[in-house]
Motif scaffolding. Structure first.
Motif, short mmCIF file in Angstrom:
data_model
loop_
_atom_site.label_atom_id
_atom_site.label_comp_id
_atom_site.label_asym_id
_atom_site.label_seq_id
_atom_site.Cartn_x
_atom_site.Cartn_y
_atom_site.Cartn_z
N ALA A 61 -7.24 -5.25 -2.09
CA ALA A 61 -5.92 -4.62 -2.10
C ALA A 61 -5.53 -4.34 -0.66
N ILE A 62 -4.24 -4.37 -0.42
CA ILE A 62 -3.73 -3.93 0.87
C ILE A 62 -2.96 -2.64 0.61
N ARG A 63 -3.48 -1.57 1.21
CA ARG A 63 -2.90 -0.24 1.02
C ARG A 63 -2.61 0.38 2.37
N GLN A 64 -1.38 0.75 2.57
CA GLN A 64 -0.96 1.38 3.82
C GLN A 64 -1.38 0.56 5.02
N GLY A 65 -1.23 -0.77 4.93
CA GLY A 65 -1.54 -1.66 6.02
C GLY A 65 -3.02 -1.96 6.22
#
Length: 143
Positions: A122-126
């Protein structure tokens, strides 16, 4: 008065639908195109990485062509293929590494062990988060 009430209802409806559409975009839906870059490791198993004494940055570079990755585990080069299935499943079948010896291999060992357990991304907050189910194992920032 009716025009004012109608305008208020229309504006409230627009605000509602805008808020709903922004929520669905930020809810964690992965965009595969965001994966294809170089990611530098910042955390393994919840611990911030101390890069003092590590010869090379620990990183993964994902290439869309042929679903290949390469990078560094600190001392040794890593490479292989990755497989994406469903919106958030990832695996690294046949992750390979060179076999050089360095004075302190402890961070590299943790990195490689965690990489072999990964099954979600996942990509979360960059940040790229690689996990085993819901347990975050590796966190990276874009280089």
């Amino acid at each position: 008065m009716k025009k004012m009430l109608t305008m208020c209802l229309v504006m409230a409806g627009v605000a509602y639908f805008t808020a709903c559409s922004n929520t669905s975009r930020s809810s964690g839906t992965n965009n595969e195109a965001d994966l294809y870059k170089t990611w530098r490791l910042v955390e393994v198993n919840g611990e911030t990485i101390d890069t003092t004494g590590i010869p090379k940055p620990l990183e993964f570079t994902f290439e869309q062509a042929d679903s290949q990755f390469s990078g560094s585990a600190g001392c040794n080069r890593i490479f292989g293929k990755f497989t994406l299935t469903a919106p958030d499943n990832i695996s690294f079948p046949g992750l390979a590494a060179t076999r050089m010896a360095c004075p302190d291999m402890s961070v590299e060992q943790k990195f490689l062990e965690a990489s072999n357990k990964v099954n979600k991304w996942a990509i979360r907050q960059g940040m790229l988060v690689l996990s085993q189910n819901e347990n975050a194992l590796l966190r990276f920032k874009a280089k």
